[in-house]
Design an enzyme around this catalytic site. Structure first.
Site, mmCIF file in Angstrom:
data_model
loop_
_atom_site.group_PDB
_atom_site.id
_atom_site.type_symbol
_atom_site.label_atom_id
_atom_site.label_comp_id
_atom_site.label_asym_id
_atom_site.label_seq_id
_atom_site.Cartn_x
_atom_site.Cartn_y
_atom_site.Cartn_z
ATOM 1 N N PRO A 116 -5.416 25.434 -7.427
ATOM 2 C CA PRO A 116 -4.930 24.394 -6.530
ATOM 3 C C PRO A 116 -5.985 23.848 -5.560
ATOM 4 C CG PRO A 116 -4.070 26.536 -5.899
ATOM 5 C CD PRO A 116 -4.716 26.709 -7.248
ATOM 6 N N ASN A 117 -5.921 22.555 -5.388
ATOM 7 C CA ASN A 117 -6.737 21.789 -4.436
ATOM 8 C C ASN A 117 -8.192 21.624 -4.863
ATOM 9 O OD1 ASN A 117 -4.543 21.461 -2.525
ATOM 10 N ND2 ASN A 117 -4.776 23.646 -2.130
ATOM 11 N N ARG B 271 -12.823 17.307 -0.122
ATOM 12 C CA ARG B 271 -12.096 18.332 0.614
ATOM 13 C C ARG B 271 -13.056 19.199 1.432
ATOM 14 N NH1 ARG B 271 -9.914 23.872 -2.129
ATOM 15 N NH2 ARG B 271 -8.785 24.637 -0.327
ATOM 16 N N TYR C 131 -16.874 23.458 1.331
ATOM 17 C CA TYR C 131 -16.965 23.484 -0.135
ATOM 18 C C TYR C 131 -18.075 22.600 -0.717
ATOM 19 C CZ TYR C 131 -12.502 25.850 0.412
ATOM 20 O OH TYR C 131 -11.526 26.746 0.775
ATOM 21 N N ASN D 78 -11.450 30.362 -10.825
ATOM 22 C CA ASN D 78 -11.360 30.136 -9.384
ATOM 23 C C ASN D 78 -9.899 29.776 -9.126
ATOM 24 O OD1 ASN D 78 -11.369 29.424 -6.725
ATOM 25 N ND2 ASN D 78 -13.180 28.076 -6.846
ATOM 26 N N ALA E 75 -6.293 29.239 -3.493
ATOM 27 C CA ALA E 75 -5.479 30.051 -2.574
ATOM 28 C C ALA E 75 -4.558 31.029 -3.303
ATOM 29 C CB ALA E 75 -4.667 29.131 -1.666
ATOM 30 N N HIS F 125 -5.192 34.817 -3.167
ATOM 31 C CA HIS F 125 -4.772 35.683 -2.066
ATOM 32 C C HIS F 125 -3.272 35.968 -2.080
ATOM 33 C CE1 HIS F 125 -8.687 34.290 -0.941
ATOM 34 N NE2 HIS F 125 -8.263 33.056 -0.743
ATOM 35 N N ASP G 98 -0.990 39.550 -13.002
ATOM 36 C CA ASP G 98 -0.276 40.088 -14.166
ATOM 37 C C ASP G 98 -0.584 39.275 -15.430
ATOM 38 O OD1 ASP G 98 0.894 42.127 -12.761
ATOM 39 O OD2 ASP G 98 2.859 41.175 -12.560
ATOM 40 N N GLU H 215 -14.138 36.393 -11.615
ATOM 41 C CA GLU H 215 -13.576 35.622 -10.479
ATOM 42 C C GLU H 215 -14.713 34.908 -9.759
ATOM 43 O OE1 GLU H 215 -11.676 38.277 -7.739
ATOM 44 O OE2 GLU H 215 -11.329 36.706 -6.245
ATOM 45 N N HIS I 101 -15.629 32.039 -6.486
ATOM 46 C CA HIS I 101 -15.260 31.206 -5.331
ATOM 47 C C HIS I 101 -16.504 30.491 -4.842
ATOM 48 C CE1 HIS I 101 -11.386 33.140 -5.140
ATOM 49 N NE2 HIS I 101 -12.012 34.284 -5.311
ATOM 50 N N LEU I 102 -16.323 29.244 -4.459
ATOM 51 C CA LEU I 102 -17.448 28.474 -3.917
ATOM 52 C C LEU I 102 -17.910 29.066 -2.594
ATOM 53 C CD1 LEU I 102 -15.686 25.178 -4.782
ATOM 54 C CD2 LEU I 102 -18.000 25.674 -5.566
ATOM 55 N N SER I 103 -16.935 29.381 -1.737
ATOM 56 C CA SER I 103 -17.251 29.897 -0.402
ATOM 57 C C SER I 103 -17.267 31.423 -0.425
ATOM 58 C CB SER I 103 -16.202 29.394 0.599
ATOM 59 O OG SER I 103 -14.922 29.895 0.265
ATOM 60 N N ARG J 2 -14.772 34.557 5.802
ATOM 61 C CA ARG J 2 -13.835 33.562 6.335
ATOM 62 C C ARG J 2 -12.612 34.249 6.956
ATOM 63 N NH1 ARG J 2 -12.793 29.021 2.066
ATOM 64 N NH2 ARG J 2 -11.918 28.042 3.937
ATOM 65 N N ARG K 284 -8.141 35.577 3.654
ATOM 66 C CA ARG K 284 -8.904 35.280 2.423
ATOM 67 C C ARG K 284 -9.683 36.508 1.928
ATOM 68 N NH1 ARG K 284 -8.560 29.549 2.045
ATOM 69 N NH2 ARG K 284 -8.452 28.644 4.124
HETATM 70 C C1 DQA Z 1 -11.788 29.099 -2.788
HETATM 71 C C2 DQA Z 1 -11.488 30.012 -1.585
HETATM 72 C C3 DQA Z 1 -9.995 30.093 -1.325
HETATM 73 O O1 DQA Z 1 -9.738 30.909 -0.189
HETATM 74 C C4 DQA Z 1 -9.419 28.717 -1.051
HETATM 75 O O2 DQA Z 1 -8.020 28.793 -0.881
HETATM 76 C C5 DQA Z 1 -9.785 27.722 -2.088
HETATM 77 C C6 DQA Z 1 -11.151 27.721 -2.615
HETATM 78 C C7 DQA Z 1 -13.297 28.882 -2.980
HETATM 79 O O3 DQA Z 1 -13.673 28.444 -4.060
HETATM 80 O O4 DQA Z 1 -14.087 29.132 -2.064
HETATM 81 O O5 DQA Z 1 -8.993 26.868 -2.444
HETATM 82 O O6 DQA Z 1 -11.274 29.713 -3.960
#
Ligand code: DQA
Length: 147
Positions: free
Chosen positions: A10-11, A18, A23, A74, A77, A80, A87, A98, A100-102, A107, A111
């Site tokens: 998502p997002n 964003r 990011y 990735n 959210a 978390h 599952d 896994e 994550h960009l950040s 943070r 997270r």
């Molecule tokens: C994220 C980190 C997550 O906490 C956040 O909700 C995202 C992006 C990252 O790529 O840093 O949507 O997965």
């Protein structure tokens, strides 16, 4: 040829616009192109997919069984919050890295917990788009070591 699924949650479709201070300014399309070309450079194939919907992500993970050799995920959210995604990974029995960009550990406290880490080979975070390239490389090394 090894086939990888790069799944963004998502997002992440809004990358580039964003919160660029968190990011960066690279768009999802650019990240996906980077994944395709880096997989290709390593002799593999990457198929990219993004969804804002947990159920669609779960269906996509189920479909990866027998279709893809590994998943770079990735989960945004859902990382978390989603035991269902965790599952799905266990049920699909497709190895997952896994990403994550950040740096989620630097943070907000909420997270710091990742449900999907429990079922991941490993986690790469904090390196921006390059993290996807690192994840693809790590996945291919893992698959080669297993072969
Ligand atoms: C994220 C980190 C997550 O906490 C956040 O909700 C995202 C992006 C990252 O790529 O840093 O949507 O997965």
């Amino acid at each position: 040829m090894i086939s990888l699924l790069v799944l963004n949650g998502p997002n992440l479709n809004l990358l580039g616009q964003r919160q660029p201070e968190v990011y960066g300014t690279t768009t999802l399309a650019q990240i996906e192109a980077l994944c395709v070309s880096s997989a290709q450079g390593l002799g593999a194939k990457a198929t990219c997919m993004q969804s804002n919907h947990e159920g669609v992500m779960i269906d996509t993970i189920h479909e990866a069984r027998g279709t893809h050799d590994g998943i770079v995920l990735n989960a945004g959210a859902y990382t978390h919050t989603s035991i269902a995604l965790m599952d799905a990974i266990s049920s699909a029995e497709v190895p997952m890295v896994e990403v994550h960009l950040s740096n989620i550990h630097a943070r907000e406290e909420f997270r710091h917990t990742s449900h999907i880490s429990r079922v991941a080979i490993g986690q790469i975070c904090g390196f921006g788009p390059q993290g996807y390239v690192m994840a693809i490389d790590a996945m291919l090394e893992h698959l080669k070591a297993r072969a």
